[in-house]
Design an enzyme around this catalytic site. Sequence first.
Site, mmCIF file in Angstrom:
data_model
loop_
_atom_site.group_PDB
_atom_site.id
_atom_site.type_symbol
_atom_site.label_atom_id
_atom_site.label_comp_id
_atom_site.label_asym_id
_atom_site.label_seq_id
_atom_site.Cartn_x
_atom_site.Cartn_y
_atom_site.Cartn_z
ATOM 1 N N LYS A 110 34.365 38.486 34.876
ATOM 2 C CA LYS A 110 35.431 39.452 34.560
ATOM 3 C C LYS A 110 36.405 38.837 33.572
ATOM 4 C CE LYS A 110 37.569 43.320 34.826
ATOM 5 N NZ LYS A 110 38.024 43.052 33.440
ATOM 6 N N LYS A 157 40.735 41.930 39.186
ATOM 7 C CA LYS A 157 39.895 43.044 39.645
ATOM 8 C C LYS A 157 38.658 42.604 40.412
ATOM 9 C CE LYS A 157 41.777 46.142 36.199
ATOM 10 N NZ LYS A 157 41.939 46.257 34.751
ATOM 11 N N SER A 209 37.369 47.810 32.795
ATOM 12 C CA SER A 209 38.650 47.262 33.257
ATOM 13 C C SER A 209 39.787 48.272 33.183
ATOM 14 C CB SER A 209 39.002 46.002 32.448
ATOM 15 O OG SER A 209 39.959 45.225 33.114
ATOM 16 N N SER A 255 43.420 40.805 34.288
ATOM 17 C CA SER A 255 42.415 41.658 34.936
ATOM 18 C C SER A 255 41.314 40.902 35.673
ATOM 19 C CB SER A 255 41.780 42.596 33.911
ATOM 20 O OG SER A 255 42.663 43.635 33.578
#
Length: 390
Positions: free
Chosen positions: A232, A69, A121, A66
């Site tokens: 992130k 993202k 997320s 993730s």
Amino acid sequence: MFFFIRRFLRKSGIFFLIFFLPGCALPVRAGNEPENLYARAALLMDADSGRVLFEKNGEEQLPMASTTKIMTLLVTLENADLDGIVEVSAYAASMPDVQLSIREGERYRLLDLCYSLMLESHNDTAVAIAEHVGGSVEGFAAMMNQKARDLGCYDTYFITPNGLDAEDENGIHSTTAEDLARIMRCCMKNKTFLTITRESSWSFTDLEGVRSFTVNNKNAFLNMMDGALTGKTGFTNGAGYCYVGALERDGKRLIAVVLACGWPNNKNWKWSDTTKLMNYGLSEFQDVTVGEDSLTLTPLPVENGQDAEVCIDAGIAENHLLLSEEDCFSMDFFFNDSVTSELYKWLIVGSVIYTVNGEVLNLFPIVAEEDIPEITLRWRLEQVISRWLP
């Protein structure tokens, strides 16, 4: 690219001067480097200059879960109206955990889904955003890959907007620690990106007001170190635990990346590695201003010009670099022995190259400060007449 520039300049008879930072030592790596890192790949970058301060397998291509993202949000911010209306497709609603649990046919404001994307997320909102901005997941992935190329990330390949493990005929969904740091470096320049990723919580409803949600920021690193700026997390079975984050303190702006940093039950290894990387940058590197003391260059000879020489300017603004005591910084001034007319103001007549430990860091043009017209027969006649007539 810079290798070929340097090679061309030398073969073309262009001469150069090199100016070293006072006290420049032999180019060796800074001491006290992070040791015993859990991550398979790790990297620390100076966000201001883009210079890599430390890396472990920094160019190895790996799945990144993730952390994908950050590119999803960046492409969205650069290509869409955040007040736009997103209608959820059946495909978006079918995404696996982690989910916001949006449903087919529901409509949401794009900005609200961006908070869902980054704070918790959610994989379903990532696909809904991608379909809205790119027309399809495939169309959005093409936008992500083009942005990666624009940033010089040639070892990155996006297939999904949420980072779920994926593979197609062109390869696997993957990046490198160095490429991911480059992407974060660009993200840090976007104020809306920072606003969204730093928000502690966000509440919203669907447009019909039927369902309400509150999402909370899961980036624990924001509360682990003073100056933590953004970041992130990510995890898939293929990628392991991943993290990309940024910190700003004492005039230093640092980006840390860890990929494949353990699997369950080692969820906290990514925080240990990230803290080591950030502390290394804070303790071993100093903010040094370069360029403000650059030399005033002597005029350059002009062949067949109405003036015999032209004033030139390197155009170097002050630059801030993070340098350790062992780093060797130099400015290389390249310019022609002479230039031929007709010479125009702002024409590039040379270059200045910054290097650290022999590696090219940046390049600046040397330009002419004035027009120098070519000598013509008419000009010669005018000069003769002006001498003889009162």
